[in-house]
Scaffold this active site. Structure first.
Site, PDB file in Angstrom:
ATOM      1  N   CYS A  11      34.441-126.131  20.593  1.00  0.00           N
ATOM      2  CA  CYS A  11      35.047-124.796  20.536  1.00  0.00           C
ATOM      3  C   CYS A  11      35.507-124.504  19.111  1.00  0.00           C
ATOM      4  O   CYS A  11      35.346-125.320  18.200  1.00  0.00           O
ATOM      5  CB  CYS A  11      36.227-124.693  21.504  1.00  0.00           C
ATOM      6  SG  CYS A  11      37.645-125.692  21.015  1.00  0.00           S
ATOM      7  N   CYS A  14      37.741-126.934  17.303  1.00  0.00           N
ATOM      8  CA  CYS A  14      37.043-128.081  16.709  1.00  0.00           C
ATOM      9  C   CYS A  14      36.550-127.740  15.309  1.00  0.00           C
ATOM     10  O   CYS A  14      36.762-128.503  14.362  1.00  0.00           O
ATOM     11  CB  CYS A  14      35.841-128.485  17.574  1.00  0.00           C
ATOM     12  SG  CYS A  14      36.251-129.021  19.227  1.00  0.00           S
ATOM     13  N   ASP A 440      18.139 -98.083  -9.351  1.00  0.00           N
ATOM     14  CA  ASP A 440      17.288 -98.113 -10.543  1.00  0.00           C
ATOM     15  C   ASP A 440      16.115 -97.172 -10.281  1.00  0.00           C
ATOM     16  O   ASP A 440      15.649 -97.053  -9.147  1.00  0.00           O
ATOM     17  CB  ASP A 440      16.794 -99.541 -10.768  1.00  0.00           C
ATOM     18  CG  ASP A 440      15.756 -99.617 -11.860  1.00  0.00           C
ATOM     19  OD1 ASP A 440      16.038 -99.150 -12.969  1.00  0.00           O
ATOM     20  OD2 ASP A 440      14.654-100.129 -11.588  1.00  0.00           O
ATOM     21  N   ASP A 638      14.909-103.940  -9.283  1.00  0.00           N
ATOM     22  CA  ASP A 638      13.759-104.814  -9.096  1.00  0.00           C
ATOM     23  C   ASP A 638      13.377-105.616 -10.320  1.00  0.00           C
ATOM     24  O   ASP A 638      12.492-106.463 -10.250  1.00  0.00           O
ATOM     25  CB  ASP A 638      12.539-103.990  -8.666  1.00  0.00           C
ATOM     26  CG  ASP A 638      12.005-103.122  -9.808  1.00  0.00           C
ATOM     27  OD1 ASP A 638      12.831-102.628 -10.597  1.00  0.00           O
ATOM     28  OD2 ASP A 638      10.785-102.946  -9.905  1.00  0.00           O
ATOM     29  N   ASP A 642      17.695-105.497 -14.397  1.00  0.00           N
ATOM     30  CA  ASP A 642      18.680-105.088 -13.387  1.00  0.00           C
ATOM     31  C   ASP A 642      19.613-106.228 -12.989  1.00  0.00           C
ATOM     32  O   ASP A 642      20.608-106.005 -12.296  1.00  0.00           O
ATOM     33  CB  ASP A 642      17.966-104.577 -12.125  1.00  0.00           C
ATOM     34  CG  ASP A 642      17.133-103.339 -12.391  1.00  0.00           C
ATOM     35  OD1 ASP A 642      17.609-102.474 -13.149  1.00  0.00           O
ATOM     36  OD2 ASP A 642      16.023-103.240 -11.861  1.00  0.00           O
TER      37      ASP A 642
END
Length: 838
Positions: A11, A14, A440, A638, A642
């Site tokens: 659980c 734990c 961008d 991309d 960037d």
């Protein structure tokens, strides 16, 4: 981050205990334990031996994932994930428990309440019936001994968990019932049959057995549901090919996938999966890449194109060179990203973790107080004990522990299925909170590849003639715009011829001879030095420039040929994506290094809220810092340029077709490189966060309502009391409900914008001095430009300076208000004269 497998957890208490123990190990900087996958991620310099010892000292088991090579570790981890080891074991335990429980319930309730028949031996022999109930209960307790072993082990380690609650509740019922049985034998010997019957009603053997059986039912349902949360990851793992056909010594041989090396030549026939990432050397085919990108339309592949592992070759024969193998393939990286995300924790989980850490001890305390209060109130020991046991067995820390990780796992699976990869649980939670999206331009909003958009031949010149001369001249140029003209000519099947005496005039254009005729190509200024350009053509070029297109002028000796316009065009889906973002209440900003006129034209076509042009890589990072003052920012890009902005943003989103640097710097990766995946990622994040809130509400409200009911708080007012068996049933179903609710995320349509709700965002700060244009006298060359640029950008208020010695200007992008005198003095200290600042 080192990954470990943790055993013995049942659980949230734990997982909280393990996490707390490992964080105390010297050298550990961070630790995240996942109850869902029984895994642990640890960062820091601590040794594996120390970490494993800390887990074992806390009462649990741990092992480092993979003790050999990384590829072996990954393979074994994948194999383990595919196996559902819990459900079969729990199923056997449940079947055996139900068999014994059916007999026990027949004796304890069927005979006692409804006079169902028993063998004559038991007629009037209440002690024998009690002994039979005891033996049946012992059998069920032995079958489910794991609850008692784990529960009391955790209790002795002073870290009680859910198993402790179950073990205490069941054991208390059994011990009290056993006491009642022995007391009954004494009453039987004394001949007090009324007392015998009274003790008969004090038996709780069926409660002890029913608690264990019902909790086992819940555990099995939970295990099956948890298995479904990892379905997306399992499906990805199953896609991994096991063999490959490679060419060695000029012969085709089939080898296991782990024997394929970088540089190997492999072949793929129609209907076969591509074994590793590679580049096509020979052949033409259509490849279904839906396994990786979620895009169902096959992609045409030919010589020079990239192919990815686990994608399906649908038509032609392909011969390829392996470029990425093992853990470096796109599929392996996706699997790693999804599984790593499952091993991390979302910020919202911290509340549940804190509660879970003290939950079980608090419940045990409430149960003891409940028993004492009812005894003081004059109730019987059996009544008080039943209330205390009900408190123990209805309390459910598991629901709290599972509320967040199951939603994170399912959300990540849904994202992976659609080519949207969240690297961590934090990124899945936080993406939906963004208020500003900075995009961008090149490669994100636009295709990133220049395309011919208009052909405008001069009077008396045919379109074919203009294209013939232009393509012939441009074919020796390496400029990206030249590539656009050449590709267009090939698409139209226009012939070209070799140029003699070719020369490139830097920053202006091209010259060359075709069959002895001198040709020119370039910008208006360059062509204007060779001949007079018609006024209507100049007007057309201005209009093209206003539309964000670059006009290329062409001429031959004494004759103007016309204009070919080239532009980096919008992606088909960009307008839709930006409209969806704005409809979600998100402000959309476009960043680009292009000039302001081109950027404004593209921004207008795309429909963004704001355009920031002339921004270089370091400038993008400064702009992101400025935008973060106005709200939570996501940067989408991309390229390598960037990466600083992606890292600086609250949430970095990388287009999957971009560079590895951009992908590594981002928090979210869009594998399909489609801008519509940006609102889809935000939509999925919001849905996952909403699901987590629902789960946490259910987990808290269940315990808030259930524990007082079990304790008997409402008995004096409404005569409402809870049988321990019903408490166990409620507990067994609570976790199942939380996991099932998380599975509803699989029904989410991430591209359906119909149900989008706007979020409240901060108003955009008015910033009239965001840009200033300075007229500067005295700049003579590129060195002067660089000097002025460096001077201006050294000022704290300046985000970016775009300087042109040809135009005698500096366009300054500002982070904050700055006096004109500050800008002027900085430039004039470098021995240039500032004429004006607008």
């Amino acid at each position: 981050m080192e990954q470990y497998t943790v055993t013995g957890m049942s659980c949230a208490a734990c997982s909280a205990r393990v996490e707390k123990a490992v964080r105390k190990v010297p050298g550990v900087t961070d630790c995240a334990v996942s109850l869902l996958t029984n895994s642990m991620g640890v960062e820091g310099s601590a040794s594996a031996e120390d970490i494993i010892q800390a887990v074992e000292d806390a009462g649990y088991g741990a092992a480092l994932k993979g003790s050999h090579s990384n590829e072996d570790a990954q393979t074994r981890a994948n194999e383990e994930l595919l196996k559902d080891k819990d459900t079969p074991v729990l199923k056997k335990r449940l079947i055996a428990s139900i068999g014994f429980l059916a007999v026990l319930m027949y004796v304890s309730m069927g005979h006692m309440m409804w006079n169902w028949p028993l063998p004559s031996f038991f007629e009037g022999n209440h002690v024998a019936m009690g002994l039979l109930q005891l033996l049946l209960t012992v059998a069920i307790m032995v079958i489910n001994q794991k609850f008692f072993i784990n529960g009391f082990k955790s209790l002795f380690h002073l870290s009680p968990n859910m198993d402790t609650l179950v073990a205490l509740g069941s054991m208390a019922s059994f011990v009290y019932s056993t006491y009642a049985l022995f007391a009954m034998t004494d009453a039987q010997v004394k001949g007090d049959m009324d007392l015998v019957m009274q003790y008969m009603h004090e038996f709780y053997f069926e409660s002890a057995a029913m608690i264990l059986t019902l909790i086992t039912v819940g555990k099995m349902l939970e295990a099956r549901s948890k298995g479904k949360t990892t379905d997306a990851l399992k499906n990805l793992i199953r896609l991994s090919p096991t063999k490959a056909a490679v060419v060695r010594n000029k012969e085709e041989v089939e080898v296991p996938i782990d024997q394929v090396k970088k540089g190997d030549i492999f072949v793929v026939r129609p209907g076969e999966n591509i074994p590793v990432d590679g580049i096509v050397l020979e052949g033409i085919s259509a490849v279904n890449e839906s396994a990786l990108t979620g895009e169902s339309i096959p992609v045409d592949k030919a010589s020079g194109d990239h192919v990815s592992q686990a994608t399906l070759n649908q038509s032609g024969f392909l011969k390829c060179e392996a470029v990425r193998v093992g853990e470096d393939t796109a599929l392996s990286k996706i699997i790693q990203l999804v599984s790593d995300a499952a091993a991390t924790k979302a910020p919202i989980a911290k509340v549940a973790d804190k509660v879970s850490g003290v939950f079980v001890p608090a419940v045990i305390g409430i149960a003891l107080v409940t028993i004492i209060v009812w005894l003081l109130a004059g109730e019987s020991v059996g009544f008080a004990l039943a209330r205390g046991i009900s408190v123990l067995v209805i309390s459910c820390p598991c629901a709290l522990g599972l509320a967040t990780p199951v939603a994170i796992m399912v959300g990540n699976g849904v994202g992976a299925k659609h080519g949207i990869l969240f690297k961590t649980a934090v990124s899945l939670e936080e993406t939906g909170k963004v208020q500003i999206v900075a995009l961008d331009k090149t490669g994100t909003i636009t295709t990133g590849e220049p395309t011919v958009t208009d052909i405008l031949p001069a009077e008396g010149i045919k379109e074919e003639e203009l294209l013939y001369y232009a393509a012939s001249l441009e074919q020796k140029s390496e400029h990206p715009l030249a590539g656009a003209v050449i590709r267009y000519a090939k698409e139209k099947n226009r012939k070209t011829e070799d140029i003699e005496e070719f020369a490139a005039v830097a920053g202006n254009g091209l010259t060359g001879k075709l069959n002895g005729t001198l040709l020119f190509g370039g910008n208006a200024n360059f062509i204007g030095t060779k001949l007079e350009i018609p006024s209507d053509s100049l007007m057309q070029s201005k209009q093209l420039a206003d539309e964000g297109k670059t006009p290329l002028f062409f001429a031959k000796e004494g004759q103007f040929l016309g204009i070919i316009a080239v532009a980096d065009v919008l992606k088909e889906e960009s307008r839709q994506a930006i409209a969806e973002l704005k409809n979600m209440g998100i402000r959309v900003v476009m960043l680009t290094g292009d000039n302001e006129r081109t950027a404004d034209a593209i921004g207008k076509m795309a429909g963004v809220d704001e355009v920031i042009a002339g921004v270089l890589p370091e400038g993008k990072e400064r702009v992101i810092r400025f935008l973060k003052e106005q709200g939570k920012v996501a940067m989408v890009g991309d390229g390598i340029n960037d990466a600083p902005a992606l890292t600086r943003a609250d949430m970095g989103i990388a287009i999957g077709a971009g560079t590895d640097v951009a992908i590594d710097a981002a928090d979210v990766v869009l594998m399909k490189s489609k801008t519509t995946d940006i609102p889809a990622a935000i939509r999925l994040s919001r849905a996952a966060l909403r699901n987590i809130h629902q789960n946490l509400f259910w987990a808290f409200i269940y315990n808030i309502i259930g524990i007082p009911l079990a304790a008997g708080v409402w008995i004096p007012l409404f005569e409402l009391k809870l049988n321990p068996m019903f408490g166990a049933a409620a507990m067994s179903l609570s976790s199942f409900c939380v996991v099932t609710n998380a599975l509803r995320l699989n029904l989410l349509s991430v591209y359906d914008a119909g149900k989008d709700k706007k979020i409240k965002v901060k108003e955009k700060k008015e910033n009239k001095t965001m840009k200033k244009t300075m007229k500067i006298e005295g700049m003579m060359c590129g060195h002067c430009e660089a000097r002025v640029k460096k001077t201006l950008e050294a000022l704290d208020a300046v985000a970016e300076a775009e300087v042109s010695h040809e135009n005698g200007t500096a366009v300054v992008t500002l982070n904050s208000e700055v006096a004109d005198d500050v800008l002027k003095n900085a430039v004039e200290e470098q021995d240039y004269k500032v004429l004006s600042i607008d």
